[in-house]
Motif scaffolding. Structure first.
Motif, PDB file in Angstrom:
ATOM      1  N   ALA A 188       0.821  -1.213   0.000  1.00 41.55           N
ATOM      2  CA  ALA A 188       0.000   0.000   0.000  1.00 41.55           C
ATOM      3  C   ALA A 188       0.854   1.261   0.000  1.00 41.55           C
ATOM      4  CB  ALA A 188      -0.945  -0.004   1.198  1.00 41.55           C
ATOM      5  N   ALA A 189       1.946   1.244   0.772  1.00 38.70           N
ATOM      6  CA  ALA A 189       2.804   2.427   0.853  1.00 38.70           C
ATOM      7  C   ALA A 189       3.421   2.741  -0.505  1.00 38.70           C
ATOM      8  CB  ALA A 189       3.897   2.221   1.899  1.00 38.70           C
ATOM      9  N   GLU A 190       3.776   1.701  -1.267  1.00 39.03           N
ATOM     10  CA  GLU A 190       4.382   1.908  -2.583  1.00 39.03           C
ATOM     11  C   GLU A 190       3.356   2.452  -3.571  1.00 39.03           C
ATOM     12  OE1 GLU A 190       7.558   1.782  -5.416  1.00 39.03           O
ATOM     13  OE2 GLU A 190       7.425   1.840  -3.226  1.00 39.03           O
ATOM     14  N   VAL A 191       2.136   1.908  -3.537  1.00 31.06           N
ATOM     15  CA  VAL A 191       1.068   2.405  -4.404  1.00 31.06           C
ATOM     16  C   VAL A 191       0.769   3.862  -4.078  1.00 31.06           C
ATOM     17  CG1 VAL A 191      -1.368   2.144  -5.036  1.00 31.06           C
ATOM     18  CG2 VAL A 191       0.045   0.119  -4.695  1.00 31.06           C
ATOM     19  N   ASP A 192       0.769   4.182  -2.798  1.00 33.73           N
ATOM     20  CA  ASP A 192       0.468   5.540  -2.339  1.00 33.73           C
ATOM     21  C   ASP A 192       1.570   6.515  -2.728  1.00 33.73           C
ATOM     22  OD1 ASP A 192      -1.509   7.034  -1.112  1.00 33.73           O
ATOM     23  OD2 ASP A 192      -0.500   7.038   0.820  1.00 33.73           O
ATOM     24  N   ARG A 193       2.819   6.041  -2.684  1.00 36.18           N
ATOM     25  CA  ARG A 193       3.963   6.921  -2.915  1.00 36.18           C
ATOM     26  C   ARG A 193       4.156   7.253  -4.384  1.00 36.18           C
ATOM     27  NH1 ARG A 193       8.806   6.547  -4.826  1.00 36.18           N
ATOM     28  NH2 ARG A 193       8.575   4.323  -5.233  1.00 36.18           N
ATOM     29  N   LEU A 194       3.911   6.293  -5.265  1.00 34.89           N
ATOM     30  CA  LEU A 194       4.217   6.493  -6.678  1.00 34.89           C
ATOM     31  C   LEU A 194       3.356   7.587  -7.291  1.00 34.89           C
ATOM     32  CD1 LEU A 194       4.828   3.126  -8.576  1.00 34.89           C
ATOM     33  CD2 LEU A 194       6.388   5.031  -8.246  1.00 34.89           C
ATOM     34  N   GLN A 195       3.980   8.575  -7.874  1.00 34.50           N
ATOM     35  CA  GLN A 195       3.273   9.643  -8.584  1.00 34.50           C
ATOM     36  C   GLN A 195       3.638   9.662 -10.065  1.00 34.50           C
ATOM     37  OE1 GLN A 195       0.907  11.694  -7.282  1.00 34.50           O
ATOM     38  NE2 GLN A 195       1.082  10.536  -5.384  1.00 34.50           N
ATOM     39  N   ASP A 196       4.755   9.004 -10.428  1.00 33.34           N
ATOM     40  CA  ASP A 196       5.161   8.957 -11.821  1.00 33.34           C
ATOM     41  C   ASP A 196       4.148   8.124 -12.608  1.00 33.34           C
ATOM     42  OD1 ASP A 196       7.629   9.285 -13.831  1.00 33.34           O
ATOM     43  OD2 ASP A 196       6.761   7.276 -14.066  1.00 33.34           O
ATOM     44  N   VAL A 197       3.547   8.730 -13.621  1.00 35.92           N
ATOM     45  CA  VAL A 197       2.449   8.091 -14.347  1.00 35.92           C
ATOM     46  C   VAL A 197       2.899   6.809 -15.030  1.00 35.92           C
ATOM     47  CG1 VAL A 197       0.853   8.382 -16.289  1.00 35.92           C
ATOM     48  CG2 VAL A 197       1.192  10.238 -14.647  1.00 35.92           C
TER      49      VAL A 197
END
Length: 813
Positions: free
Chosen positions: A338-347
């Protein structure tokens, strides 16, 4: 340190006899008891003090009449001496959650207890989602690192419950609503993991507006069931207000089988019937074929969340993972951190994580249809203005960029698209772009899909359908029939405003609504002192303006266009600058009331709501000189800045600061802007290290600058630098930004004619386009087989030429 459980057993039970605490007037003033607007969900093993502080902070600007529902006060706690009332109170949970129009406030205290391990909490969360959607579930007290703890713990079968009878009741309700406890667990985990956008309000409003219209969707049905190689995209092109979004809603609830998007079953069944009467049978297919899985996204110019490609990807992923027959995909998504999904902003990275696995679809024989409604509304705002003549922003339409670079380019042919747009999108070139991206695209007009027109509609191809809805629903004394154009719609809007008495409060509310960068949540309206009684005073309340899923919406983009045009709206033209000031000051008060992190390493953990994190700086900048001191105060708050970068909005904050003309900036903001420009790339990578990044000699922050001195004070250094040999002691270096992204030498660079963009060519065989204000890379141009040695914009800024060692030159649109 007292928990809610302590409070109940050590005090509530002792002082209330056999009554509810809410019914004991000597303990609780009866005038303070009223129907609640918010339901408070919490674990009894959490701290009572944190519960009170969290709820109070969330509602700190709400009116004194705002009531919340808390179980230990509103439920009889005496099952032994007053079992009948206790049982009735417990049984009423679902009704109470439905009645709480503000939604559910989830107070988490993960240091002591994970509320996801409590059956009652899970039951409350899912009811809130069922009745109020994602915007009605307010998860408070949780940072992005703790989201994984909550997701992992969700298992309603294993969840704890004090009384076995309560647990049996909860499980029975779960099975009745979801079919199985496993299904319940899956949907709740996906909601918390992906935080999808909700489109139910759009679909319901659009279907309600078009009641009485029948559809002839034969063209769509024919396209849907033909070979995927014949046509991969169906594009509906037409002007403003001609019914494109209405068709999208009708298709979603009808032919595409997404009745879940319409909670009003009558509207959904009417939509199905209006299409079935023309021979269209929703959710059916040719013999041996399964109906396609339908994923929808309704774009709105006024809702920045829907223009964000990252949010779009997460919403599409949620919709597919929530489709039961795609269990392999569901398992893949739930296996992510979840933390990785939440952190990623690069499309591109987020696409590779969440949607690229759909490459497996050809093996399964499944089809997926992605509906993208109102593609034109994702254009940058300045490009949507009449007479725009500037340089087109590279990939400024994030949704189109996602479609071109990822959805259409990387997903298999069995993923198909239905797209609606105005023909003037992308400065009039959208049709050419779509033909280039999907050569087999088929283009249709709205009137080709309409059966019997709605009452008062002429049924012509370019008729503004929303006009009939305004006249009918606002009860205007205007004869319907004939052809209605955009000018007629503006006249109808003015007639509605003329019917309502003007007041300063109504003007204030309009200022805020027009200035808002996405539909405002009810909680934020309350912080602005805007209550239900003020909303109902708006002209055309319930039609031109309406509330759905806890946010305030405008009927149609044309209404905002009319209000924003001083020439068209005249005396009703709102003071948008004042609206920005009101929003900025209210959000700033919330930031200043936040508890500061206990040390500099936790600065990025300041708990900000999403709207504040994304837009507070923008509102203060747009408010001008009236908020100059407020902006200085905010930009001195390192915890806020670190949190904004941690949430992925640092580039937008820097861009907003650069929108202020240099002569109108305070000396402090000039310094802060230079600081962020120099450190932008490092802060984006590691927001928690803001102080270390500032003090790092490689970043060459002047030792006499405001930000360097603040960093020294935060670090509490015993020795302060007086000079640094060979460096800039008092002034900023002439280079004010560093753009990182190329994987090799940069051989060439060129500014766009308006100076707002920079193109670069590199040894890594790519060219990149950068936004000068935010430092963000807006486009990566891939296609050369060797180093890109030269780049140049055309004189009008709409084309870019690149020359490469591979012996070719390319021209890019």
């Amino acid at each position: 340190e007292l928990t809610t459980e302590h409070v109940v057993y050590m005090w509530v039970k002792q002082v209330t006899g056999s009554r509810r605490l809410a019914d004991v007037p000597e303990l609780l003033d009866s005038t303070h008891v009223a129907p609640p607007q918010y339901f408070v969900s919490h674990a009894w093993r959490g701290r009572w003090s944190k519960l009170v502080a969290t709820v109070t902070a969330f509602l700190h600007n709400a009116s004194d009449s705002t009531c919340v529902w808390i179980d230990c006060i509103a439920i009889n706690q005496h099952p032994d001496t007053n079992p009948s009332q206790n049982k009735e109170d417990v049984a009423a949970f679902g009704d109470v959650l439905q009645r709480c129009v503000g939604g559910c406030l989830v107070v988490l205290d993960l240091e002591l207890c994970n509320a996801a391990s409590r059956a009652w909490c899970l039951y409350e969360w899912t009811y809130a989602l069922h009745f109020h959607g994602q915007d009605g579930l307010h998860m408070l007290g949780m940072d992005r690192g703790q989201r994984q703890q909550v997701v992992q713990q969700i298992d309603v079968e294993r969840a704890e419950c004090l009384h076995s009878a309560d647990k049996d009741m909860i499980l029975a309700n779960v099975r009745r609503h979801h079919g199985s406890t496993a299904r319940f667990n899956t949907l709740l985990k996906l909601q918390i993991l992906l935080q999808p956008l909700s489109f139910s309000a759009d679909v319901e409003q659009l279907l309600r507006r078009s009641e009485g219209t029948s559809w002839d969707m034969g063209l769509v049905e024919e396209w849907l069931w033909q070979e995927v190689t014949a046509s991969r995209a169906l594009c509906i092109l037409a002007g403003a207000g001609t019914g494109k979004s209405t068709i999208s809603a009708a298709l979603s609830a009808g032919l595409l089988g997404r009745s879940d998007l319409c909670r009003t079953s009558t509207l959904a069944s009417q939509s199905v019937a209006s299409q079935s009467s023309q021979g269209v049978h929703p959710a059916t297919s040719s013999p041996g074929q399964q109906p396609p899985a339908a994923l929808v996204h309704f774009i709105k110019y006024s809702d920045q969340r829907r223009l964000d490609a990252a949010r779009l990807i997460k919403s599409l992923a949620y919709q597919l993972a929530a489709t039961e027959r795609f269990s392999w995909y569901t398992d893949l998504i739930l296996g992510l951190e979840a933390a990785e999904v939440d952190r990623l902003q690069d499309v591109d990275q987020l696409f590779d994580m969440l949607l690229a696995p759909l490459g497996k679809l050809p093996d399964s024989g499944d089809q997926v249809v992605v509906l993208l409604d109102a593609l034109d509304e994702a254009d940058p705002p300045e490009q949507q203005q009449p007479g725009f003549s500037g340089c087109i922003q590279a990939c400024g339409n994030q949704v189109l960029r996602l479609l071109v670079s990822n959805l259409a380019a990387k997903l298999p042919a069995c993923v198909r698209f239905i797209i609606t747009t105005r023909p003037e999108a992308v400065c009039g070139s959208v049709e050419d772009v779509l033909k280039r991206v999907v050569p087999t695209a088929r283009f249709v007009q709205p009137h080709q899909l309409r059966g019997t027109p709605a009452a008062g509609s002429s049924g012509s191809g370019d008729e503004v359908l929303v006009y009939a809805a305004v006249v009918r629903d606002c009860k205007l004394q205007v004869p319907l029939g004939g052809h209605a154009g955009l000018g007629d719609l503006y006249s109808a809007d003015k007639a509605v405003f003329d019917m309502h008495p003007r007041s300063s409060k109504t003007a204030e509310v309009l200022q805020v609504l027009v200035a808002a960068l996405e539909p405002l949540p009810r909680s934020l309206l309350q912080r602005l002192g805007i209550e239900e009684c003020h909303l109902t005073m708006l002209p055309g309340w319930g039609v031109l303006f309406y509330e759905a899923e806890h946010r305030l919406h405008l009927l149609h983009k044309s209404l905002a266009d009319w209000l924003m045009s001083a020439e068209e709206s005249g005396e009703y033209h709102p003071d948008v600058t004042a609206g920005h000031a009101s929003l900025g000051k209210a959000l700033l008060r919330g930031v200043l009331q936040e508890k500061m992190p206990d040390n500099m390493h936790n600065m990025h953990n300041m708990l900000l709501d999403e709207y504040t994190s994304k837009y507070l700086v923008a509102h203060l900048c747009k408010a001008g000189s009236v908020c100059s001191d407020d902006l200085d105060l905010l930009m001195s708050n390192w915890a806020f800045i670190s949190s904004v970068y941690g949430a992925g909005h640092g580039g937008a904050m820097l861009s907003a600061l650069h929108s202020i003309p240099r002569g109108m900036c305070s000396e402090y903001i000039v310094d802060a802007r230079m600081w962020l420009g120099r450190c932008n790339a490092d802060l984006t990578r590691n927001a928690a290290k803001a102080v270390d990044i500032t003090l790092d000699p490689h970043n060459r922050c002047p030792i006499r600058s405001f930000k360097f001195k603040e960093a020294e004070a935060i670090r509490k250094v015993k020795w302060h630098q007086a000079f640094e040999l060979g460096s800039y002691s008092g002034t900023w270096p002439p280079d004010f930004g560093t753009f990182r992204g190329h994987a090799g030498y940069v051989h060439s660079a060129s500014f766009s004619p308006d100076g707002k963009q920079l193109a670069t060519g590199s040894e890594d065989a790519t060219a990149r386009v950068w936004d000068m204000a935010s430092g963000a890379c807006t486009a990566v141009l891939q296609g050369h087989a060797s180093s890109v040695m030269s780049v140049a914009f055309s004189p009008d800024g709409n084309l870019l030429a690149t020359g490469s060692r591979d012996g070719t030159a390319k021209v890019w649109d």
